[in-house]
Design a protein around this motif. Sequence first.
Motif, PDB file in Angstrom:
ATOM      1  N   GLN A 143      41.168  36.225  65.896  1.00  0.00           N
ATOM      2  CA  GLN A 143      40.860  36.367  67.313  1.00  0.00           C
ATOM      3  C   GLN A 143      41.576  37.627  67.796  1.00  0.00           C
ATOM      4  OE1 GLN A 143      41.403  32.725  69.648  1.00  0.00           O
ATOM      5  NE2 GLN A 143      41.411  31.581  67.715  1.00  0.00           N
ATOM      6  N   ILE A 144      40.864  38.462  68.506  1.00  0.00           N
ATOM      7  CA  ILE A 144      41.468  39.712  68.959  1.00  0.00           C
ATOM      8  C   ILE A 144      42.189  39.459  70.282  1.00  0.00           C
ATOM      9  CG2 ILE A 144      41.029  42.105  69.620  1.00  0.00           C
ATOM     10  CD1 ILE A 144      40.499  41.454  66.632  1.00  0.00           C
ATOM     11  N   GLU A 145      43.503  39.624  70.247  1.00  0.00           N
ATOM     12  CA  GLU A 145      44.283  39.384  71.464  1.00  0.00           C
ATOM     13  C   GLU A 145      44.254  40.607  72.368  1.00  0.00           C
ATOM     14  OE1 GLU A 145      48.138  37.988  70.221  1.00  0.00           O
ATOM     15  OE2 GLU A 145      47.293  36.096  69.492  1.00  0.00           O
ATOM     16  N   SER A 146      44.365  41.786  71.753  1.00  0.00           N
ATOM     17  CA  SER A 146      44.315  43.003  72.578  1.00  0.00           C
ATOM     18  C   SER A 146      43.984  44.215  71.726  1.00  0.00           C
ATOM     19  CB  SER A 146      45.661  43.226  73.283  1.00  0.00           C
ATOM     20  OG  SER A 146      46.707  43.293  72.338  1.00  0.00           O
ATOM     21  N   ILE A 147      43.387  45.199  72.374  1.00  0.00           N
ATOM     22  CA  ILE A 147      43.106  46.493  71.761  1.00  0.00           C
ATOM     23  C   ILE A 147      43.519  47.571  72.765  1.00  0.00           C
ATOM     24  CG2 ILE A 147      41.323  48.044  70.855  1.00  0.00           C
ATOM     25  CD1 ILE A 147      39.611  45.631  70.169  1.00  0.00           C
ATOM     26  N   TYR A 148      44.276  48.539  72.287  1.00  0.00           N
ATOM     27  CA  TYR A 148      44.610  49.698  73.108  1.00  0.00           C
ATOM     28  C   TYR A 148      44.114  50.928  72.364  1.00  0.00           C
ATOM     29  CZ  TYR A 148      47.836  46.395  75.233  1.00  0.00           C
ATOM     30  OH  TYR A 148      48.374  45.299  75.857  1.00  0.00           O
ATOM     31  N   GLY A 149      43.275  51.715  73.003  1.00  0.00           N
ATOM     32  CA  GLY A 149      42.714  52.846  72.292  1.00  0.00           C
ATOM     33  C   GLY A 149      42.973  54.180  72.979  1.00  0.00           C
ATOM     34  N   ILE A 150      43.373  55.156  72.195  1.00  0.00           N
ATOM     35  CA  ILE A 150      43.315  56.562  72.614  1.00  0.00           C
ATOM     36  C   ILE A 150      42.049  57.091  71.960  1.00  0.00           C
ATOM     37  CG2 ILE A 150      44.389  58.833  72.410  1.00  0.00           C
ATOM     38  CD1 ILE A 150      47.096  57.450  72.421  1.00  0.00           C
TER      39      ILE A 150
ATOM     40  N   LYS B 228      49.191  58.332  78.658  1.00  0.00           N
ATOM     41  CA  LYS B 228      48.040  58.403  77.758  1.00  0.00           C
ATOM     42  C   LYS B 228      46.826  57.852  78.495  1.00  0.00           C
ATOM     43  CE  LYS B 228      50.116  59.751  73.901  1.00  0.00           C
ATOM     44  NZ  LYS B 228      49.828  61.120  73.403  1.00  0.00           N
ATOM     45  N   LEU B 229      45.662  58.415  78.219  1.00  0.00           N
ATOM     46  CA  LEU B 229      44.436  57.794  78.727  1.00  0.00           C
ATOM     47  C   LEU B 229      44.081  56.664  77.770  1.00  0.00           C
ATOM     48  CD1 LEU B 229      42.164  57.723  80.820  1.00  0.00           C
ATOM     49  CD2 LEU B 229      40.817  59.140  79.256  1.00  0.00           C
ATOM     50  N   LEU B 230      44.186  55.434  78.268  1.00  0.00           N
ATOM     51  CA  LEU B 230      44.003  54.267  77.399  1.00  0.00           C
ATOM     52  C   LEU B 230      42.726  53.501  77.713  1.00  0.00           C
ATOM     53  CD1 LEU B 230      47.437  52.350  77.156  1.00  0.00           C
ATOM     54  CD2 LEU B 230      46.495  54.056  75.582  1.00  0.00           C
ATOM     55  N   ALA B 231      42.061  53.052  76.676  1.00  0.00           N
ATOM     56  CA  ALA B 231      41.115  51.945  76.811  1.00  0.00           C
ATOM     57  C   ALA B 231      41.935  50.686  76.590  1.00  0.00           C
ATOM     58  CB  ALA B 231      40.024  52.045  75.758  1.00  0.00           C
ATOM     59  N   ILE B 232      41.865  49.764  77.531  1.00  0.00           N
ATOM     60  CA  ILE B 232      42.637  48.520  77.433  1.00  0.00           C
ATOM     61  C   ILE B 232      41.664  47.352  77.378  1.00  0.00           C
ATOM     62  CG2 ILE B 232      44.344  47.041  78.571  1.00  0.00           C
ATOM     63  CD1 ILE B 232      45.500  49.572  79.876  1.00  0.00           C
ATOM     64  N   ILE B 233      41.758  46.579  76.321  1.00  0.00           N
ATOM     65  CA  ILE B 233      40.842  45.452  76.104  1.00  0.00           C
ATOM     66  C   ILE B 233      41.706  44.259  75.738  1.00  0.00           C
ATOM     67  CG2 ILE B 233      38.959  44.578  74.649  1.00  0.00           C
ATOM     68  CD1 ILE B 233      38.404  47.640  73.999  1.00  0.00           C
TER      69      ILE B 233
ATOM     70  N   GLU C 203      39.461  41.158  79.654  1.00  0.00           N
ATOM     71  CA  GLU C 203      40.048  42.165  80.533  1.00  0.00           C
ATOM     72  C   GLU C 203      39.736  43.529  79.926  1.00  0.00           C
ATOM     73  OE1 GLU C 203      44.293  41.785  81.266  1.00  0.00           O
ATOM     74  OE2 GLU C 203      44.399  43.950  81.651  1.00  0.00           O
ATOM     75  N   LEU C 204      39.229  44.428  80.732  1.00  0.00           N
ATOM     76  CA  LEU C 204      38.726  45.689  80.203  1.00  0.00           C
ATOM     77  C   LEU C 204      38.904  46.792  81.234  1.00  0.00           C
ATOM     78  CD1 LEU C 204      37.029  47.184  78.031  1.00  0.00           C
ATOM     79  CD2 LEU C 204      34.985  46.302  79.163  1.00  0.00           C
TER      80      LEU C 204
END
Lengths: 433, 433
Positions: free
Chosen positions: A150-157, A247-252, A260-261
């Motif tokens: 299960q994906i708890e969170s993703i932070y992307g640059i 940082k410019l983040l994508a937060i998921i 939450e996105l």
Amino acid sequence: MKEIKIGILGFGTVGAGVVEGIQKNGSLMAERTGITPVVAKIADLDITTDRGITVDDGVLTTDAMAVIADPEIDLIVELVGGTSIARTFTLEALKQGKPVITANKALLADYGAEIYKTARDNNTGIYYEAAVGGGIPILRSQRAGLIGNQIESIYGILNGTCNYILTRMEREGLPFDEILADAQALGYAETPPDLDIDGIDTAHKAVVLASMAYGAPVPMSACPTSGIRGLSASEIENADELGYQIKLLAIIKDNNGEVELSVEPALVPKEHMIASVADSFNAVFVKGDIVDDTMYYGRGAGRLPTGSAVIGDIMEAASDTLNRVGPPVSVTMMLQKTELKYCSADNIEKRCYIRLCLEDKPGAMAKVMNIFGEHNISIASVVQKERHESGRAPVVMLTQKARESEFVGAMNAIQALDVSCAEPIRMRLEDFG
Amino acid sequence: MKEIKIGILGFGTVGAGVVEGIQKNGSLMAERTGITPVVAKIADLDITTDRGITVDDGVLTTDAMAVIADPEIDLIVELVGGTSIARTFTLEALKQGKPVITANKALLADYGAEIYKTARDNNTGIYYEAAVGGGIPILRSQRAGLIGNQIESIYGILNGTCNYILTRMEREGLPFDEILADAQALGYAETPPDLDIDGIDTAHKAVVLASMAYGAPVPMSACPTSGIRGLSASEIENADELGYQIKLLAIIKDNNGEVELSVEPALVPKEHMIASVADSFNAVFVKGDIVDDTMYYGRGAGRLPTGSAVIGDIMEAASDTLNRVGPPVSVTMMLQKTELKYCSADNIEKRCYIRLCLEDKPGAMAKVMNIFGEHNISIASVVQKERHESGRAPVVMLTQKARESEFVGAMNAIQALDVSCAEPIRMRLEDFG
């Protein structure tokens, strides 16, 4: 040894990179996999410009639809870009039961639902590793290596242009506009730069990641997006002094069963891995319930890195095709659910960085602190710099976690104060806690 | 919805982690892939110890061979450890045409050639993501995402125990033995710690990475290995002052068509991504000719992270089995060539960190510098600290790139000098240039 015949639509930067990669390493790929990739057709409206690549006579054509229809062609690589003709080509190929490989994040963000369903209904695949994070095998990691999580969170640059600008602003202390202009002159930023610096490109990629993480196509409307346009050098400097980078983040995140996105500039602790991602590099930080923290780093753009991702997909699609595998996980993972629940922006709890400008009058700070208290916002740290000659004092604060709706209320109330001399600046602080 | 029946051999730490992961997320995995994983049998000599996991009656058995032979069982997960009975089980399952998933790096390092060939000859697969980097999907990235790349170099931090010890030595300035003892007390290091601290575990993983990168099983004898046992806090401190950290690295390179391979402690620049890898985390830095730099980071051990990797392999093996795919790329990539050429250690060019102890006498340094000159070694920087009360001066140097055989010659000559008062310390410096 088997052979797979590839039809490439679009002979631009990435198209040429894919062909170059296959020319260079095709025999190695065949040794490794038992499948020889053959670029049988390349369609582009412009087949006269020199791409720095030599191809056999008869490979180039201006008729993309004929390539799709050609019974000799096993799979289609869509690299025309945009969401109009690219959509037509992609759907047509899928309807003919041919797997499609694409690097087109905008297409997936806008028409993903239609595309995944068409692939499934026609018992074929759509493969799109290159759409997110360029050469980084992030989607493959998510859909294969982390399949049990299960994906708890993703932070992307996820946008190299923005990360390049932020890195240079931080190192050189120069204003946004100056670095942007230089980045444009050097070819690191496009003109106009809107898609990148306003966060749209990052959001395209974020919705693909979120769709795969939570099992249904996520519309762009579910991703509140702000970019780095006009970011002040003061914020970078203040963040730096406090031990953070911007940082410019994508937060998921999975927020109690709701997605939450967002895409937004955020302060991240300097000692966190993601803060080490400099220049035009991309990285995706994924936390799974079983695997815990993982991170994937590499070049998010460029003809060869993106070509590397396309080639990886070509070989996977080739294997799936030759083995008559049905719709691959890159399709089924996107269609587990018909709909997702999204976390209302108002309900999101987060920490924030806040910069206020206050008249240097007795009681000014007390008024501000009262407002924060009324809105259930605890202050973690405050730095008030000595007042400028103007008699105005910049105040920088880091808060504890509080609800977005409370932040909005507090900011409005503070701005309405008679001692407030400029619109407050607020940015998310993400400490990964 | 299809179903796959799994037989697990070995119900220790990782075995229990795999079962826990499937119990927790099995239905999610089924939603994502269309395949339901069912743990049908678990074999262990000890089936009475409580593993904190409840399984149905009849699942536990002490007869591993019966599980392998059971026609109901589609695939075998080998988690018994060691290279004796694990080898027997693995080969037997493969001979029966059943795919095997393993986390056993020692088994692959010692018997990989036999195992990959047996899989190929029986038209089935061996899957071993968990053998390298725990939960990090590094092998999958290498064999799928980067399939179109010639691998130029791989740098791995592959042993969490060593990285934990090095991180604490650096942060706390304490001696190796003290941190090791504490790590053992906390369960971060095993007793005896030899496999970890002498670099053997890292070397097991390095040969698997190298085998996949260059297409033939690499024997352990091709991997010169030194660990961190007895590393002096002075080295950590000196490295720190010069802007470096010390990491135990697996180094794998294509050196003009020859494989360069070693496991050794090395200085890495603090600003490089790999220096940010702290505590017990692992990371693998891979440079491909097309994709350029990539990095993969995560937990290199632990029941659930390792379980995550095993589960990823189970689902891939399940898909391959149901679709009657032949030997997967995890087999074919290991058997492209019958033999590899290895770079002789003597010929490797590298930079080095060197610490000498010299009598504080006129001309001492001149003698040393003459020796370096005679061996074609350029010095990039020298730090000579003020002499100790003993009249002995520690001298720390960083060299430019030079040939290993020249370093060996120079070290021998320096040690033979009358002004040399202790055996010189030498360590590789890796600046990724």
